[in-house]
Design a protein around this motif. Structure first.
Motif, PDB file in Angstrom:
ATOM      1  N   TYR A 239      41.917   5.260  22.959  1.00  0.00           N
ATOM      2  CA  TYR A 239      41.386   4.094  23.662  1.00  0.00           C
ATOM      3  C   TYR A 239      40.064   3.655  23.083  1.00  0.00           C
ATOM      4  O   TYR A 239      39.461   2.706  23.536  1.00  0.00           O
ATOM      5  N   ARG A 240      39.592   4.415  22.090  1.00  0.00           N
ATOM      6  CA  ARG A 240      38.406   3.959  21.395  1.00  0.00           C
ATOM      7  C   ARG A 240      38.780   3.826  19.928  1.00  0.00           C
ATOM      8  O   ARG A 240      39.839   4.251  19.505  1.00  0.00           O
ATOM      9  N   SER A 241      37.877   3.251  19.156  1.00  0.00           N
ATOM     10  CA  SER A 241      38.343   2.875  17.837  1.00  0.00           C
ATOM     11  C   SER A 241      38.087   3.925  16.761  1.00  0.00           C
ATOM     12  O   SER A 241      38.529   3.763  15.652  1.00  0.00           O
ATOM     13  N   HIS A 242      37.377   5.002  17.083  1.00  0.00           N
ATOM     14  CA  HIS A 242      37.180   5.926  15.977  1.00  0.00           C
ATOM     15  C   HIS A 242      38.183   7.064  15.978  1.00  0.00           C
ATOM     16  O   HIS A 242      38.725   7.456  17.003  1.00  0.00           O
ATOM     17  N   ARG A 243      38.434   7.533  14.766  1.00  0.00           N
ATOM     18  CA  ARG A 243      39.438   8.564  14.533  1.00  0.00           C
ATOM     19  C   ARG A 243      38.825   9.665  13.694  1.00  0.00           C
ATOM     20  O   ARG A 243      37.979   9.409  12.852  1.00  0.00           O
ATOM     21  N   VAL A 244      39.303  10.864  13.907  1.00  0.00           N
ATOM     22  CA  VAL A 244      38.784  11.996  13.163  1.00  0.00           C
ATOM     23  C   VAL A 244      39.929  12.666  12.419  1.00  0.00           C
ATOM     24  O   VAL A 244      40.984  12.925  12.997  1.00  0.00           O
ATOM     25  N   LEU A 245      39.735  12.887  11.142  1.00  0.00           N
ATOM     26  CA  LEU A 245      40.749  13.571  10.336  1.00  0.00           C
ATOM     27  C   LEU A 245      40.204  14.941   9.996  1.00  0.00           C
ATOM     28  O   LEU A 245      39.092  15.054   9.492  1.00  0.00           O
ATOM     29  N   SER A 265      40.844  -4.239  12.554  1.00  0.00           N
ATOM     30  CA  SER A 265      42.069  -4.991  12.264  1.00  0.00           C
ATOM     31  C   SER A 265      42.373  -4.986  10.771  1.00  0.00           C
ATOM     32  O   SER A 265      43.494  -5.189  10.355  1.00  0.00           O
ATOM     33  N   ALA A 266      41.379  -4.713   9.936  1.00  0.00           N
ATOM     34  CA  ALA A 266      41.617  -4.663   8.494  1.00  0.00           C
ATOM     35  C   ALA A 266      41.839  -3.233   8.014  1.00  0.00           C
ATOM     36  O   ALA A 266      41.736  -2.944   6.839  1.00  0.00           O
ATOM     37  N   GLY A 267      42.138  -2.339   8.929  1.00  0.00           N
ATOM     38  CA  GLY A 267      42.439  -0.971   8.526  1.00  0.00           C
ATOM     39  C   GLY A 267      41.361   0.005   8.953  1.00  0.00           C
ATOM     40  O   GLY A 267      40.517  -0.308   9.784  1.00  0.00           O
ATOM     41  N   LEU A 268      41.427   1.185   8.368  1.00  0.00           N
ATOM     42  CA  LEU A 268      40.485   2.235   8.750  1.00  0.00           C
ATOM     43  C   LEU A 268      39.256   2.146   7.877  1.00  0.00           C
ATOM     44  O   LEU A 268      39.354   2.119   6.657  1.00  0.00           O
ATOM     45  N   GLU A 269      38.112   2.110   8.494  1.00  0.00           N
ATOM     46  CA  GLU A 269      36.876   2.082   7.722  1.00  0.00           C
ATOM     47  C   GLU A 269      36.157   3.404   7.887  1.00  0.00           C
ATOM     48  O   GLU A 269      36.081   3.936   8.989  1.00  0.00           O
ATOM     49  N   ALA A 270      35.635   3.905   6.789  1.00  0.00           N
ATOM     50  CA  ALA A 270      34.930   5.175   6.848  1.00  0.00           C
ATOM     51  C   ALA A 270      33.654   5.009   7.654  1.00  0.00           C
ATOM     52  O   ALA A 270      32.987   3.989   7.559  1.00  0.00           O
ATOM     53  N   VAL A 271      33.355   6.005   8.467  1.00  0.00           N
ATOM     54  CA  VAL A 271      32.079   6.011   9.180  1.00  0.00           C
ATOM     55  C   VAL A 271      31.143   6.912   8.392  1.00  0.00           C
ATOM     56  O   VAL A 271      31.346   8.107   8.312  1.00  0.00           O
ATOM     57  N   GLU A 272      30.170   6.307   7.739  1.00  0.00           N
ATOM     58  CA  GLU A 272      29.297   7.078   6.840  1.00  0.00           C
ATOM     59  C   GLU A 272      28.430   8.039   7.634  1.00  0.00           C
ATOM     60  O   GLU A 272      28.180   9.149   7.226  1.00  0.00           O
ATOM     61  N   ASP A 273      27.962   7.590   8.763  1.00  0.00           N
ATOM     62  CA  ASP A 273      27.023   8.392   9.530  1.00  0.00           C
ATOM     63  C   ASP A 273      27.546   8.671  10.921  1.00  0.00           C
ATOM     64  O   ASP A 273      27.148   8.040  11.892  1.00  0.00           O
ATOM     65  N   PRO A 274      28.463   9.636  11.047  1.00  0.00           N
ATOM     66  CA  PRO A 274      29.028   9.891  12.370  1.00  0.00           C
ATOM     67  C   PRO A 274      27.975  10.314  13.390  1.00  0.00           C
ATOM     68  O   PRO A 274      28.170  10.113  14.586  1.00  0.00           O
ATOM     69  N   SER A 275      26.870  10.875  12.917  1.00  0.00           N
ATOM     70  CA  SER A 275      25.827  11.303  13.855  1.00  0.00           C
ATOM     71  C   SER A 275      25.333  10.119  14.670  1.00  0.00           C
ATOM     72  O   SER A 275      25.052  10.217  15.860  1.00  0.00           O
ATOM     73  N   GLU A 276      25.230   8.978  13.993  1.00  0.00           N
ATOM     74  CA  GLU A 276      24.788   7.746  14.638  1.00  0.00           C
ATOM     75  C   GLU A 276      25.727   7.383  15.792  1.00  0.00           C
ATOM     76  O   GLU A 276      25.309   6.942  16.862  1.00  0.00           O
ATOM     77  N   THR A 297      30.815  20.666   5.075  1.00  0.00           N
ATOM     78  CA  THR A 297      29.593  20.610   4.284  1.00  0.00           C
ATOM     79  C   THR A 297      28.568  19.680   4.889  1.00  0.00           C
ATOM     80  O   THR A 297      27.477  19.562   4.390  1.00  0.00           O
ATOM     81  N   ARG A 298      28.954  18.983   5.971  1.00  0.00           N
ATOM     82  CA  ARG A 298      27.947  18.047   6.455  1.00  0.00           C
ATOM     83  C   ARG A 298      27.487  18.317   7.877  1.00  0.00           C
ATOM     84  O   ARG A 298      28.267  18.710   8.734  1.00  0.00           O
ATOM     85  N   PRO A 299      26.210  18.116   8.101  1.00  0.00           N
ATOM     86  CA  PRO A 299      25.686  18.288   9.436  1.00  0.00           C
ATOM     87  C   PRO A 299      26.079  17.099  10.300  1.00  0.00           C
ATOM     88  O   PRO A 299      26.257  15.989   9.795  1.00  0.00           O
ATOM     89  N   LEU A 300      26.261  17.357  11.568  1.00  0.00           N
ATOM     90  CA  LEU A 300      26.728  16.301  12.461  1.00  0.00           C
ATOM     91  C   LEU A 300      26.057  16.465  13.821  1.00  0.00           C
ATOM     92  O   LEU A 300      26.034  17.559  14.379  1.00  0.00           O
ATOM     93  N   LEU A 301      25.494  15.379  14.326  1.00  0.00           N
ATOM     94  CA  LEU A 301      24.905  15.427  15.668  1.00  0.00           C
ATOM     95  C   LEU A 301      25.974  15.015  16.664  1.00  0.00           C
ATOM     96  O   LEU A 301      26.645  14.007  16.475  1.00  0.00           O
ATOM     97  N   LEU A 302      26.130  15.806  17.709  1.00  0.00           N
ATOM     98  CA  LEU A 302      27.150  15.490  18.698  1.00  0.00           C
ATOM     99  C   LEU A 302      26.553  15.532  20.088  1.00  0.00           C
ATOM    100  O   LEU A 302      25.761  16.427  20.405  1.00  0.00           O
ATOM    101  N   GLU A 303      26.963  14.598  20.909  1.00  0.00           N
ATOM    102  CA  GLU A 303      26.530  14.646  22.297  1.00  0.00           C
ATOM    103  C   GLU A 303      27.538  15.469  23.098  1.00  0.00           C
ATOM    104  O   GLU A 303      28.739  15.224  23.013  1.00  0.00           O
ATOM    105  N   VAL A 304      27.046  16.445  23.817  1.00  0.00           N
ATOM    106  CA  VAL A 304      27.915  17.237  24.696  1.00  0.00           C
ATOM    107  C   VAL A 304      27.579  16.844  26.124  1.00  0.00           C
ATOM    108  O   VAL A 304      26.410  16.787  26.496  1.00  0.00           O
ATOM    109  N   GLN A 305      28.613  16.531  26.899  1.00  0.00           N
ATOM    110  CA  GLN A 305      28.375  16.163  28.289  1.00  0.00           C
ATOM    111  C   GLN A 305      28.981  17.206  29.219  1.00  0.00           C
ATOM    112  O   GLN A 305      30.035  17.750  28.918  1.00  0.00           O
ATOM    113  N   ALA A 306      28.318  17.436  30.318  1.00  0.00           N
ATOM    114  CA  ALA A 306      28.852  18.399  31.280  1.00  0.00           C
ATOM    115  C   ALA A 306      28.738  17.851  32.685  1.00  0.00           C
ATOM    116  O   ALA A 306      27.851  17.049  32.981  1.00  0.00           O
TER     117      ALA A 306
END
Ligand code: ATP
Ligand code: MG
Length: 440
Positions: A239-245, A265-276, A297-306
C-alpha cells in the motif's frame, strides 16, 4: 513389489507418500496432498554399465572468476553481490503484484543492448508485456517467448542460446509427460531442474520468477530453493510505494545486502538514500526510536515504532512486524528484568518503518528504546539515534562497524547517538543516557 504408479505429494513441503492423506505428516498442513504420477524409470535404464570417471585434483583445476554481468539496475546488482554471475540460476520471489515482472523487465531491457536477452512469459501475453515495456520507457532488444510448454521453452533456449533469460513464472510451466497440473510440486521441480541444466550447460544466466504462499514461503517445494544459486525476495508494503529486495540465499555474495526501490508509473526507481525515507520520524512521539543498522555493506537508519497497551490476557501479546519474534520476546524480558520496564500486564507491538526487516543484533537497542519510550509515554528526543546488541544479562554489547553507523547518523543530522561504550555498559545505562539527552 511393483512400484506405485501414483503418488501423493504435498504442495507445501514436497513430502511424498503412496496413499492420500488429509494432513501432511511432514509439515502438518491440511489438504495439501495432491495426486501425481510417479515416473517409473524406463526398463533397462537403471544400472546401465557405468565405469566411473577419473578424479581431478582441485589444485590443478583452472578457474577464472568470470566477469559479472551488470544488470543495469544498480540495486539489483548490489543484492546479487556485484552483478549477475554468468550461467547462474536466480529465483526471484515475492507477493502478487509487488513488481517482480517490472524489475526483471527493466533489467532485461538494460542487458539486451549488449547481450542476447530472452523473456519467457507464461503468465502474460506478449502484448501485455509490450504494454508494460512501453510504460517503462522502451523494450530494448528483448525477445519474447509466450509459451507454457516446458519442452518448447527448453528447446527454444537451446536453439537460441541467449546469455540472459527471464522465466515469468516457473509456476506456469508444465511438462506434458508428468501429467500433473502446472504449479504442482512435480512440475515446479521438473521445470527448475531443466532450467538448471540449461543454464549450466549452455551458459544462460536465468532468472526464475516464483510465487509465494500466504505464509511468504516460495510456493512449491523447498527443493527449489536448494537447486538455485540465489534466492531473492522482493517485499514491501503493497500500500506504499517502496519495495525492498533482499537476498535470502546467495552462492556468490553476501545475503545481507538490501536493495530499495520506489514504484512509480515509469517503473522502479532506486532509492539512493533509504535512511532519508525510513529513518526520519516526522515528529517526536512516544514509542518511536531511530536505530542505525548495517544491511550488508551499507548503514541504514530505521525508525522503530512500538505500542504498549494494558491487557487482561493471561499471555500478553508480543507482535513484531519486521523484527524476529524470538528476539522481541527476549528484549521484552530483559527490559522487565534488568531495566525496570515491567511489561507483564501489557501487549507489546513493534513495527519497523517501510516494511524493512531487521535481522541484525545491532538493532536490539532501537527496539528496546522504542518499547521503553512507549511504556513510559515519554518520547525519545528528536535527533537521537542508537545501536547496540542486548545480552540476556542486561549488558549492552559492542557491534561491528560502529564508525560507519555513526557516520550515517551524522550525515542525517542525528548527533546524539546512544551506543555501548564509555559510561554505557548496560541496557539500563542506555535508557538513562537517552533520558538525559532529552533533558539536556
Ligand atoms: N501506471 C502505474 N503507475 C504506478 N504503478 C504501477 C502502474 N502500473 C503498475 N504499477 C505497479 O506495478 C505493480 C505490478 O507490477 P508487476 O506486474 O511487475 O508485479 P508482479 O510482481 O510481476 O505481479 P504478478 O505476481 O501478478 O506477476 C502494481 O502492483 C503497481 O504497484
Ligand atoms: Mg508478474
Amino acid at each position: 513389489m511393483a512400484k506405485a504408479a501414483v503418488q501423493h505429494a504435498c504442495s507445501e513441503c514436497g513430502y511424498t507418500t503412496g496413499k492420500w492423506l488429509g494432513r501432511c505428516p511432514a509439515c502438518s498442513a491440511w489438504g495439501t496432498l495432491v495426486e501425481e504420477r510417479a515416473l517409473a524409470p524406463a526398463p533397462g535404464v537403471r544400472g546401465a554399465a557405468a565405469e566411473g570417471r577419473p578424479l581431478l585434483r582441485l589444485v590443478e583445476i583452472e578457474a577464472t572468476d568470470s566477469e559479472r554481468i551488470p544488470t543495469g539496475v544498480a540495486e539489483l546488482d548490489r543484492v546479487l553481490g556485484g552483478g549477475l554471475v554468468p550461467a547462474s540460476l536466480v529465483l526471484v520471489s515475492g507477493d502478487p503484484g509487488i513488481g517482480k515482472s517490472t524489475l526483471l523487465l527493466m533489467a532485461l531491457r538494460a542487458m539486451s543492448s549488449e547481450r542476447k536477452a530472452v523473456l519467457v512469459t507464461g503468465e502474460e501475453s506478449s502484448a501485455q508485456v509490450k504494454l508494460r515495456a512501453d510504460r517503462l520507457g522502451g523494450a530494448g532488444d528483448v525477445r519474447v517467448l509466450a509459451e507454457t510448454n516446458l519442452d518448447e521453452v527448453c528447446a527454444t533456449l537451446e536453439r537460441e542460446r541467449p546469455e540472459v533469460c527471464v522465466v515469468d513464472s516457473v509456476q506456469t510451466l508444465y511438462a506434458p509427460e508428468l501429467g500433473s497440473a502446472p504449479g504442482s510440486v512435480a512440475q515446479v521441480r521438473e521445470a527448475a531442474g531443466r532450467f538448471l541444466r540449461a543454464s549450466k550447460e549452455h551458459g544462460i544466466a536465468t532468472f526464475l520468477v516464483g510465487h509465494v504462499t500466504k505464509e511468504g514461503a516460495v510456493a512449491g517445494p523447498r527443493v527449489l530453493e536448494h537447486l538455485v544459486d540465489c534466492v531473492l525476495h522482493f517485499e514491501g508494503d503493497r500500500y506504499r510505494s517502496h519495495r525492498v529486495l533482499r537476498a535470502v540465499k546467495n552462492r556468490f555474495g553476501s545475503t545481507n545486502e538490501l536493495g530499495v526501490f520506489e514504484m512509480t508509473s515509469a517503473g522502479l526507481e532506486a532509492v539512493e538514500d533509504p535512511s532519508e525515507l525510513f529513518g526520519r520520524p516526522d515528529e517526536e512521539q512516544p514509542g518511536s526510536a531511530v536505530v542505525c543498522t548495517i544491511e550488508g555493506t551499507r548503514p541504514l537508519l530505521l525508525e522503530v515504532q512500538a505500542l504498549v497497551s494494558p491487557t487482561d490476557l493471561a499471555m500478553p501479546r508480543r507482535v513484531g512486524t519486521g523484527v524476529d519474534p524470538k528476539r522481541l520476546s527476549m528484549i521484552v524480558a530483559v527490559l522487565g528484568r534488568h531495566a525496570g520496564v515491567a511489561l507483564g500486564q501489557a501487549d507489546v507491538f513493534v513495527n519497523v518503518a517501510g516494511g524493512v526487516r531487521i535481522d541484525e543484533p545491532g538493532a536490539d537497542l532501537g527496539v528496546a528504546l522504542a518499547i521503553a519510550s512507549a511504556a513510559r509515554a515519554a518520547p525519545v528526543k528528536q535527533g537521537l539515534a542508537c545501536f547496540g546488541e542486548i545480552g540476556l544479562t542486561g549488558e549492552l554489547r559492542h557491534v561491528a562497524h560502529a564508525d560507519r553507523r555513526l557516520a550515517e547518523a551524522a550525515k542525517f543530522g542525528l548527533d546524539d547517538v546512544v551506543r555501548p561504550g564509555e559510561g554505557i555498559r548496560t541496557l539500563r545505562d542506555a535508557l538513562r543516557g537517552a533520558k538525559q539527552a532529552r533533558a539536556a
